[in-house]
Motif scaffolding. Structure first.
Motif, mmCIF file in Angstrom:
data_model
loop_
_atom_site.group_PDB
_atom_site.id
_atom_site.type_symbol
_atom_site.label_atom_id
_atom_site.label_comp_id
_atom_site.label_asym_id
_atom_site.label_seq_id
_atom_site.Cartn_x
_atom_site.Cartn_y
_atom_site.Cartn_z
ATOM 1 N N LEU A 10 37.242 37.236 36.983
ATOM 2 C CA LEU A 10 36.956 38.381 36.127
ATOM 3 C C LEU A 10 38.008 39.452 36.376
ATOM 4 C CD1 LEU A 10 33.108 38.501 36.818
ATOM 5 C CD2 LEU A 10 34.320 37.230 35.039
ATOM 6 N N TYR A 38 32.198 41.777 31.026
ATOM 7 C CA TYR A 38 32.172 41.503 32.464
ATOM 8 C C TYR A 38 30.766 41.087 32.894
ATOM 9 C CZ TYR A 38 33.196 42.200 37.447
ATOM 10 O OH TYR A 38 33.388 42.017 38.787
ATOM 11 N N SER A 93 29.692 37.691 31.409
ATOM 12 C CA SER A 93 30.421 36.586 32.035
ATOM 13 C C SER A 93 29.909 36.302 33.438
ATOM 14 C CB SER A 93 31.919 36.907 32.084
ATOM 15 O OG SER A 93 32.453 37.028 30.793
ATOM 16 N N TYR A 94 29.697 37.364 34.216
ATOM 17 C CA TYR A 94 29.205 37.197 35.583
ATOM 18 C C TYR A 94 27.867 36.454 35.570
ATOM 19 C CZ TYR A 94 28.269 38.432 40.485
ATOM 20 O OH TYR A 94 28.029 38.380 41.831
ATOM 21 N N ALA A 151 31.366 33.352 40.201
ATOM 22 C CA ALA A 151 32.082 34.504 39.658
ATOM 23 C C ALA A 151 33.077 35.002 40.700
ATOM 24 C CB ALA A 151 31.101 35.614 39.293
ATOM 25 N N PRO A 165 35.351 38.223 41.061
ATOM 26 C CA PRO A 165 35.950 39.507 40.686
ATOM 27 C C PRO A 165 37.314 39.661 41.360
ATOM 28 C CG PRO A 165 33.669 39.769 41.426
ATOM 29 C CD PRO A 165 34.101 38.390 41.809
ATOM 30 N N CYS A 185 27.465 31.901 44.563
ATOM 31 C CA CYS A 185 27.418 32.659 43.309
ATOM 32 C C CYS A 185 28.685 33.474 43.095
ATOM 33 C CB CYS A 185 26.192 33.564 43.254
ATOM 34 S SG CYS A 185 26.201 34.925 44.441
ATOM 35 N N ALA A 186 29.421 33.788 44.164
ATOM 36 C CA ALA A 186 30.604 34.634 44.000
ATOM 37 C C ALA A 186 31.577 34.424 45.149
ATOM 38 C CB ALA A 186 30.209 36.105 43.918
ATOM 39 N N SER A 234 34.634 36.858 46.907
ATOM 40 C CA SER A 234 35.360 38.130 46.902
ATOM 41 C C SER A 234 36.463 38.053 47.944
ATOM 42 C CB SER A 234 34.421 39.305 47.191
ATOM 43 O OG SER A 234 33.777 39.147 48.436
ATOM 44 N N TYR A 281 34.956 45.253 40.340
ATOM 45 C CA TYR A 281 35.563 44.186 41.130
ATOM 46 C C TYR A 281 35.365 44.409 42.623
ATOM 47 C CZ TYR A 281 39.513 47.504 41.431
ATOM 48 O OH TYR A 281 40.292 48.615 41.623
ATOM 49 N N VAL A 302 29.257 45.556 42.903
ATOM 50 C CA VAL A 302 28.530 44.335 42.537
ATOM 51 C C VAL A 302 27.234 44.203 43.326
ATOM 52 C CG1 VAL A 302 28.606 41.816 42.538
ATOM 53 C CG2 VAL A 302 30.600 43.113 41.797
#
Length: 640
Positions: free
Chosen positions: A112, A120, A123-124, A134, A136, A218-219, A221, A267, A272
């Motif tokens: 993203l 955003y 999409s997330y 996802a 960011p 899930c993400a 970073s 981001y 988040v």
């Protein structure tokens, strides 16, 4: 050997919120991380909330079912407003098309690269609904930095704003080998991209996808902000939910009637995990700012009747000190979480006076432990003002020595580590780095020096890499900064080490004064001398109009090492400012070197002013290396 070595059972000497509140103790239980799921600390028992949803998507589905027509999101400055029904429908359609038309499946990564906007959020939520990940990406990075992170995770797709695509990524499209599709926000899609609106068009039924549970990713970073090889820390659904639940507790409760103002960029982990997802968990409205500006934030609090926010202290300070602050009604903002480090009494007092909050909590963690590992209860905001508080209800906090032994004695300094529901699975495709940071017993090392006092409260001292070593004495910059904040004229302060031929490093304070105030370096040094040991007192004192920060509000200290004021950039002006920053005793001490020749600051300035051969040589050093070129010894730790 290192702190990652497990030496017996570590319990965590830091007191927790669950230890002081019986109701919170009843809300958490022990759970065990499953085997074979790619979790670095598999098989370890951790604290987690009993009543936790099993995925981010479960939270969205609950909101759509309970409050379909309540507002879910407001976007600024775009002005778009969406209900939970509208969000749910668009997420379902986007997820279905990502699956059917573009082949996205479980664990596929979608990067993203846009500011906070409807695309955003949709999409997330769509990619995590599919069991995807996802990612960011920090929009402040140069093009090569963006590409490095995209390639690191092997992203299958991108969501990109036109300015990022046209200004940075478009020219590097051929270098993004894993990327199969690029979705652009806005109305136009250049060749090689597709409009995001194509994903949310009506006319497609929801799609079946692989089951998702709380131990799925899930993400991702990134902990690195450079163009080098970054580290991506992998957050699972249980981590994201655990952080959101901690925010709800710290805020003394959040519900569907609460309104969040999301000020940090989306981001960033703070936005988040501590704004966007707690709002999703509680069902309340989230007002998303594309970019922070203090007056915009003030007006949004008034217009949207915002009740809570998680933000960097500098954001709150800029709002409270804006000339138009008191011409607007910000009285609804009663639940405020901030920080990540100790705060000044001046800031806390002003925050309490201006907002009269019912929750005023300094909290934080490291990226590898999501966002809320520690939190200072509101009742302790003044009594323990320089402390970072207690472990959050689903967290254990321990201190380790360099050999991996837990430090259980009060006030003994070591590296702080966090374990619990927020501990990430590890680094993406970095097994060796994962092993150095994520201990097998579930504690993730932070890289921060800290101690735990007699009452069980955590005190963060400094980043290990930022600690200053002056003449063999360790100086923790945050302790010096805390004392600087006691000066009535000091608004902001940052302490760094300046390389030195005599002491290896000397201490330097960069100070921002409150509006309308003036001070001298000697005044600041005299103040510090009353509160600190001699070796902890800054020798260099420089005044600035502001301090450089990242989007989360953390001070960027690297550039301050060779910052000597806001004068012109000539070698003569820089050296004169350097000399003015030091006490008289240092002016005639030969602690500078030109080549191998020692020279005093006074001599160097005289040579420069007279434009002698030696002066021209000094000017070349300053022009090429900065004033630090004269102060830096030939030691490995100072070589780039």
């Amino acid at each position: 050997m290192g702190a990652w070595e497990v030496k017996g059972a570590a319990q965590g000497a830091c007191k927790s919120w669950r230890d002081v509140d019986p109701m919170l103790a009843d809300r958490v239980t022990k759970v065990t991380a499953p085997l074979g799921r790619g979790i670095a600390w598999e098989g370890t028992e951790i604290w987690a909330y009993r009543d936790r949803p099993q995925s981010v998507s479960e939270c969205l589905a609950a909101n759509v079912a309970r409050w379909p027509d309540r507002e879910a999101y407001v976007f600024y400055p775009g002005g778009q407003r969406m209900t939970w029904r509208e969000v749910g429908a668009q997420v379902d359609r986007a997820a279905a098309r990502l699956r059917r038309e573009f082949g996205f499946k479980k664990r596929d990564r979608l990067c993203l690269l846009t500011a906070g906007c409807p695309e955003y959020v949709i999409s997330y939520l769509a990619i995590v609904q599919l069991g995807g990940v996802a990612v960011p990406v920090n929009l402040g990075l140069p093009a090569e930095g963006l590409a490095a992170q995209i390639n690191k995770v092997g992203a299958r797709g991108l969501l990109v704003s036109p300015d990022v695509w046209n200004g940075k990524l478009g020219s590097l499209r051929a270098d993004l080998g894993s990327v199969e599709v690029v979705f652009l926000t806005g109305q136009e899609a250049p060749a090689g991209t597709l409009p995001f609106a194509q994903l949310t068009q009506p006319g497609i039924d929801p799609v079946a996808h692989e089951p998702v549970d709380e131990w799925d990713l899930c993400a991702i970073s990134f902990t690195s902000g450079t163009t080098g090889v970054p580290k991506g820390t992998m957050a699972m659904h249980i981590n994201a939910i655990g952080c959101a639940q901690n925010v709800v507790v710290a805020a003394k409760g959040l519900c569907e009637d609460d309104v969040n103002l999301c000020m940090p960029p989306l981001y960033h982990n703070t936005a988040v995990y501590a704004d966007f997802l707690p709002a999703l968990l509680s069902g309340g409205k989230c007002v998303v700012m594309a970019a922070f500006a203090p007056l915009d934030a003030i007006k949004l609090i008034e217009a949207e009747r915002a009740t809570w926010a998680v933000a960097a202290p500098i954001m709150l300070w800029m709002m409270m000190n804006h000339p138009e602050f008191r011409t607007h009604d910000c009285s609804t903002l009663k639940k405020i979480i901030f920080g990540g480090h100790a705060s000044s009494e001046t800031f806390i007092t002003q925050l309490n006076s201006e907002f009269a909050p019912i929750a005023m909590v300094n909290a934080g963690s490291v990226s590898e432990s999501t966002a809320l590992g520690f939190a200072l209860p509101t009742d302790d905001a003044i009594r323990k003002i320089a402390s970072c508080g207690l472990a959050t209800p689903n967290t254990d906090i321990a201190i380790f020595d360099d050999d991996g032994n837990e430090v259980r004695e009060p006030n003994v300094i070591g590296e702080v580590a966090y374990r619990g529901q927020q501990t990430n699975a590890g680094y993406w495709e970095e097994p060796s780095k994962t092993a150095e940071v994520f201990r097998r017993d579930g504690f993730v090392l932070s890289g921060d020096w800290a101690k735990i006092d007699e009452e069980g409260y955590l005190w963060l001292l400094d980043r290990k890499k930022d600690m200053v070593v002056r003449g063999g004495q360790n100086v923790y910059c945050i302790e010096v900064e805390n004392k600087l904040y006691l000066h009535p004229k000091v608004l902001r302060a940052a302490v760094v080490g300046v390389p030195d031929h005599v002491f290896s490093e000397r201490l330097k304070a960069v100070v921002v004064l409150k509006p309308g105030h003036s001070a001298t370096p000697d005044e600041i040094r005299d103040h510090c001398a009353k509160h600190l040991a001699k070796y902890e007192t800054p020798e260099y004192v420089v005044f600035a109009s502001t301090l450089p920060t990242n989007p989360a509000g953390k001070t960027l200290k690297t550039s301050l090492v060779d910052f000597w004021g806001e004068s012109d950039n000539t070698a003569l002006a820089r050296l004169a400012a350097f000399n003015a920053s030091m006490p008289p005793a240092l002016i005639d001490m030969p602690h500078l070197k030109v080549g191998d020749s020692p020279v005093t600051p006074r001599e160097a300035l005289s040579e420069l002013e007279a434009n002698t051969d030696g002066g021209r040589r000094i000017a070349r050093v300053i022009d090429e290396q900065g004033v630090a070129g004269l102060t830096t010894p030939n030691e490995a730790r100072f070589r780039k």
